[in-house]
Design an enzyme around this catalytic site. Structure first.
Site, PDB file in Angstrom:
ATOM      1  N   GLU A  29       0.789  -1.246   0.000  1.00  0.00           N
ATOM      2  CA  GLU A  29       0.000   0.000   0.000  1.00  0.00           C
ATOM      3  C   GLU A  29       0.820   1.295   0.000  1.00  0.00           C
ATOM      4  O   GLU A  29       0.387   2.293   0.596  1.00  0.00           O
ATOM      5  CB  GLU A  29      -0.993   0.021   1.183  1.00  0.00           C
ATOM      6  CG  GLU A  29      -1.932  -1.182   1.216  1.00  0.00           C
ATOM      7  CD  GLU A  29      -2.897  -1.173   2.405  1.00  0.00           C
ATOM      8  OE1 GLU A  29      -3.224  -0.089   2.908  1.00  0.00           O
ATOM      9  OE2 GLU A  29      -3.307  -2.278   2.815  1.00  0.00           O
ATOM     10  N   GLU A  88      -8.236  -7.710  15.477  1.00  0.00           N
ATOM     11  CA  GLU A  88      -7.389  -7.272  16.577  1.00  0.00           C
ATOM     12  C   GLU A  88      -7.647  -8.167  17.791  1.00  0.00           C
ATOM     13  O   GLU A  88      -8.771  -8.287  18.226  1.00  0.00           O
ATOM     14  CB  GLU A  88      -7.741  -5.819  16.907  1.00  0.00           C
ATOM     15  CG  GLU A  88      -6.817  -5.155  17.871  1.00  0.00           C
ATOM     16  CD  GLU A  88      -7.149  -3.658  17.997  1.00  0.00           C
ATOM     17  OE1 GLU A  88      -7.310  -2.986  16.966  1.00  0.00           O
ATOM     18  OE2 GLU A  88      -7.255  -3.199  19.126  1.00  0.00           O
ATOM     19  N   HIS A 108       0.539  -1.462  17.591  1.00  0.00           N
ATOM     20  CA  HIS A 108       0.437  -0.071  18.053  1.00  0.00           C
ATOM     21  C   HIS A 108       1.613   0.328  18.916  1.00  0.00           C
ATOM     22  O   HIS A 108       1.769   1.472  19.283  1.00  0.00           O
ATOM     23  CB  HIS A 108      -0.883   0.131  18.798  1.00  0.00           C
ATOM     24  CG  HIS A 108      -2.054  -0.223  17.948  1.00  0.00           C
ATOM     25  ND1 HIS A 108      -2.586  -1.495  17.945  1.00  0.00           N
ATOM     26  CD2 HIS A 108      -2.746   0.479  17.034  1.00  0.00           C
ATOM     27  CE1 HIS A 108      -3.576  -1.542  17.064  1.00  0.00           C
ATOM     28  NE2 HIS A 108      -3.692  -0.361  16.505  1.00  0.00           N
TER      29      HIS A 108
HETATM   30  N1  GLN Z   1      -5.162  -2.751   4.932  1.00  0.00           N
HETATM   31  C1  GLN Z   1      -5.049  -1.651   5.832  1.00  0.00           C
HETATM   32  C2  GLN Z   1      -3.613  -1.495   6.309  1.00  0.00           C
HETATM   33  O1  GLN Z   1      -2.949  -2.475   6.462  1.00  0.00           O
HETATM   34  C3  GLN Z   1      -5.969  -1.810   7.009  1.00  0.00           C
HETATM   35  C4  GLN Z   1      -5.923  -0.606   7.886  1.00  0.00           C
HETATM   36  C5  GLN Z   1      -6.862  -0.651   9.075  1.00  0.00           C
HETATM   37  O2  GLN Z   1      -7.189  -1.673   9.583  1.00  0.00           O
HETATM   38  N2  GLN Z   1      -7.288   0.462   9.531  1.00  0.00           N
HETATM   39  O3  GLN Z   1      -3.136  -0.423   6.569  1.00  0.00           O
END
Ligand code: GLN
Ligand code: ZN
Length: 744
Positions: A474, A655, A684
């Protein structure tokens, strides 16, 4: 016909507050300079509201971080671990933590995208007004008065404060913060007396919690609090502001019986308020503030709607005033700077500044004997999209066993397959390339080149790490919603439509203004390029319909359900294109599924039906052999386990690391028997988990899920992390998966 608003954005039209606080944190400006900026922003808002012709103006809507945290400081509910600090250091330590102390928890303010700092109270919390006559609401009231502007200080109401607070860990069983009501009310009583002494005419108590489902205990607390505050001998007049939904008849009855002079009702999010008010016989001795201008969305108001509500209200109150439905905190500051917006979209919009002008105009219109008839322009419909959606109806995939077999045959993945959630670290080079493209320093081909180089790097890294299902990382996405909004027709982006999300963090939600169409494929080129570099499967990556809506300003001229189906249709077409291009695994992220869940139980089922339906519409065009993943995070999922099962994704990553896989047995019990990837470590935190601890999490998960259905992945995307810790953590994750696989 008087006008007011319940609150106004505090960040400044150019996000001045964000930059000032961040500079203060970085040590490049001192406290005095921060305060100078803060005072200027407050002054600008008050003078702007006065000059716009608003009749009454709120104050104490400013905050350096959050109004709930301000309240915590004001009433001295400081948890012991911060007691060694003071002033701004302590304030920001509670908000953000320091090397030595973790911050207070932060969570969503009702169903908005604003986050507040959760008060942490104990059985022996004793509230007291700190600062006496220099308490923040008094200081800001006097500051405005010095400028010749009379304001109405806004306070977080006692009920809302306590019901949003949590009991500190280790509190005795049965203790709830609401037990502390009397002490808090006495503190507010002292504040009211002092505000009266300072000359304040009115005070506003915000009680949005009244839009939630409440019980006898809470109604009783409402009665106690406002009878006491209303009964004070020396106090300003009181406005009790409700918003974000309809208030129960029981609550309105309690309020009607108090001496509170004025009540604000949200007639946008809670249209039922009119009927409820009528059902209790109105409030014939009080002022009703009609929240008619949407404080949560960016559309201009319909004058005809305002007129008809006003006509009804006149018979139900002593006086009626016109207001925003809630604080304007949730909309961007000024449409004036949005010069690039399509004029046909722009004429339908109003940001905070425009909403204030609109309120003044609407009130003038109501006073006039021959009101000017303004008609709102409407969105053009796309007949093709609508016809296709009608034809599709309710969509489902084949039975899961059939899909599972087809996917097994095609993909041949091992049990405990390893993967990631999608994004890899967004490096400085990636950000620079994006900025360079925007400013014209590099052209499109050069940008594509830079992104491809990044994708190639990320693919190589994942192969080296030995992951089973790869992602392209991404790099091209600044944001998971914005990226798609920019490519879909029916969506507009703003240049500076910033809204505070928490502290100094602001977001710029795109505006979904019309029927959604997909002029071209959105992700196929990146995904196929990534796939061309490896023999391992590369997972395509899309953002789901509900999340697209949750993090956008959405049209209010049709049900959300309909809009969600249009977005779903565009995603469905994208999935078809990805499949045709040879992508065998596609993830549709829905992190915001829980977030849009309505506040009231009665409204939740309808929401879940359309949200789940939209996801299925988006994904059910996929072939049996195409493996559909979804991902969820940021929330407590306890309430929506069976809807998660209904999404019927082949694999769900969720999560779970911080809650030690507690969710899994519940998810099974709710009927979810597809693949599951409980996050095995918390992304996180920069801390690198050991392989032993990840293996322990996996063994724990295996108690609830058989190995053939268990996936191994982090908690969430990796984009906010740095590379060294990412590589170390993923190495340990792959090692852990291998170790546990061998032991099976
Ligand atoms: N595919 C997204 C990423 O990995 C998912 C982000 C999210 O869960 N907010 O960043
Ligand atoms: Zn996530």
């Amino acid at each position: 016909m008087k006008t007011t608003i319940l609150g106004y954005p505090r960040i400044g039209a150019r996000r001045e507050l964000k930059f000032a606080t961040e500079n203060y944190w970085a040590g490049t400006i001192d406290a005095a300079e921060l305060e100078t900026t803060a005072a200027r922003l407050r002054r600008e808002v008050w003078t702007e509201l006065r000059d716009a012709g608003l009749n009454t103006i709120p104050s104490n809507t400013f905050s350096l971080y959050d109004q709930v945290l301000d309240t915590t400081v004001m009433v001295d509910a400081i948890p012991a671990r911060y007691r060694g600090l003071d002033g701004l250091d302590r304030y920001f330590a509670m908000a953000r933590g320091t090397e030595e102390v973790p911050p207070l928890e932060m969570t969503k303010w009702f169903d908005t995208n604003y986050h507040y700092i959760v008060p942490e109270l104990t059985l022996d919390t004793r509230f007291r007004l700190t600062g006496g006559s220099t308490a923040k609401p008094i200081a800001e009231y006097l500051e405005a008065r010095k400028l010749g502007i009379e304001t109405r200080p806004v306070l977080v109401g006692p009920l809302t404060y306590l019901l949003l607070a949590k009991a500190a860990p280790g509190s005795p069983d049965g203790f709830v913060p609401l037990d502390l009501l009397d002490s808090l009310v006495e503190t507010y009583a002292e504040l009211l007396e002092r505000l009266a002494g300072a000359g304040a005419q009115w005070v506003q108590f915000d009680e949005p919690v009244l839009a939630r489902d409440l019980g006898a205990r809470e109604f009783d607390a409402l009665r106690r609090a406002y009878r006491r505050l209303g009964g004070l001998a020396s106090r300003p007049k009181l406005l009790l502001a409700t918003y974000f939904g309809s208030v129960a008849a029981e609550a309105l009855t309690e309020i009607a019986a108090t001496d509170v002079e004025s009540v604000a009702l949200d007639l946008v999010a809670g249209p039922g308020n009119l009927e409820t008010l009528a059902s209790i016989g109105g409030m014939p001795r009080k002022t009703v503030i009609a929240g008619m201008v949407d404080g949560r969305n960016v559309w201009r108001s319909d004058p005809a709607r305002v007129r008809s509500a006003y006509a009804i209200l006149l018979g139900l109150a002593d006086t009626v005033e016109l207001s925003s439905s809630c604080s304007l905190l949730h909309v961007p500051v000024d449409l004036g700077t949005e010069t690039a917006l399509d004029p046909t979209v722009r004429e339908r919009l109003a940001f905070a500044r425009q909403k204030v002008a609109e309120l003044v105009r609407l009130a003038a219109d109501l006073r006039a004997t021959n009101p000017q008839v303004t008609t709102l322009s409407v969105a053009a419909a796309d007949a093709d999209v609508r016809a296709r959606l009608d034809a599709l109806g309710d969509a489902r995939r084949s039975a899961r066993e059939i899909r599972f077999a087809a996917q097994q045959a095609k993909l041949g993945l091992p049990g405990l397959a390893t993967t990631t959630i999608g994004s890899f670290p967004q490096t400085a080079e990636i950000r620079t390339a994006r900025a360079d493209l925007r400013s014209g320093r590099i052209d499109e081909p050069a940008y594509v080149q830079a992104m491809r180089a990044e994708i190639a790097r990320v693919i190589r890294l994942q192969e080296d790490l030995g992951l089973d299902v790869l992602v392209h990382g991404e790099p091209e996405r600044n944001d998971m919603v914005q990226y798609f909004a920019e490519q879909l027709d029916g969506y507009a982006a703003t240049e500076s439509g910033w809204v505070q999300s928490y502290g100094s963090r602001c977001v710029r939600p795109p505006i979904l203004y019309g029927d959604i169409t997909r002029p071209h494929a959105m992700t196929v080129a990146w995904a196929t390029y990534a796939q061309s570099l490896t023999d391992k499967p590369v997972k395509g990556m899309l953002t789901g319909p509900t999340t697209m809506l949750a993090w956008s300003f959405v049209r209010d001229d049709q049900p959300l359900a309909e809009t969600a189906r249009q977005v779903a249709l565009a995603l469905r077409d994208e999935i078809t294109d990805l499949e045709a291009a040879g992508i065998g695994i596609i993830q549709v992220d829905e992190p915001a599924l829980r977030e849009l869940l309505p506040l009231r139980k009665d409204d939740q089922e309808a929401y879940l039906t359309w949200a789940v339906g939209a996801f299925r519409l988006a994904t059910s065009g996929a072939a049996d052999a195409t493996q559909i993943h979804t991902h969820m995070c940021y929330s407590e999922f306890g309430e929506i386990l069976s809807p998660i099962a209904d999404l019927d994704a082949d694999v769900t990553s969720i999560e779970a690391a911080r809650s030690h896989m507690e969710l899994l047995p519940y998810l099974q019990a709710a009927g979810y028997t597809n693949g599951i990837g409980p996050g095995v470590y918390d992304i996180h935190s920069p801390r690198v988990p050991t392989s032993e601890e990840i293996a322990a999490n996996l063994r724990n998960a295996l108690h609830a899920v058989p190995a053939g259905r268990l996936w191994v992945n982090p908690d969430c995307g990796l984009k906010t992390r740095a590379y060294p810790e990412t590589v170390a953590a993923l190495t340990n994750m792959v090692t852990a998966a291998q170790t546990v696989r061998l032991s099976l």
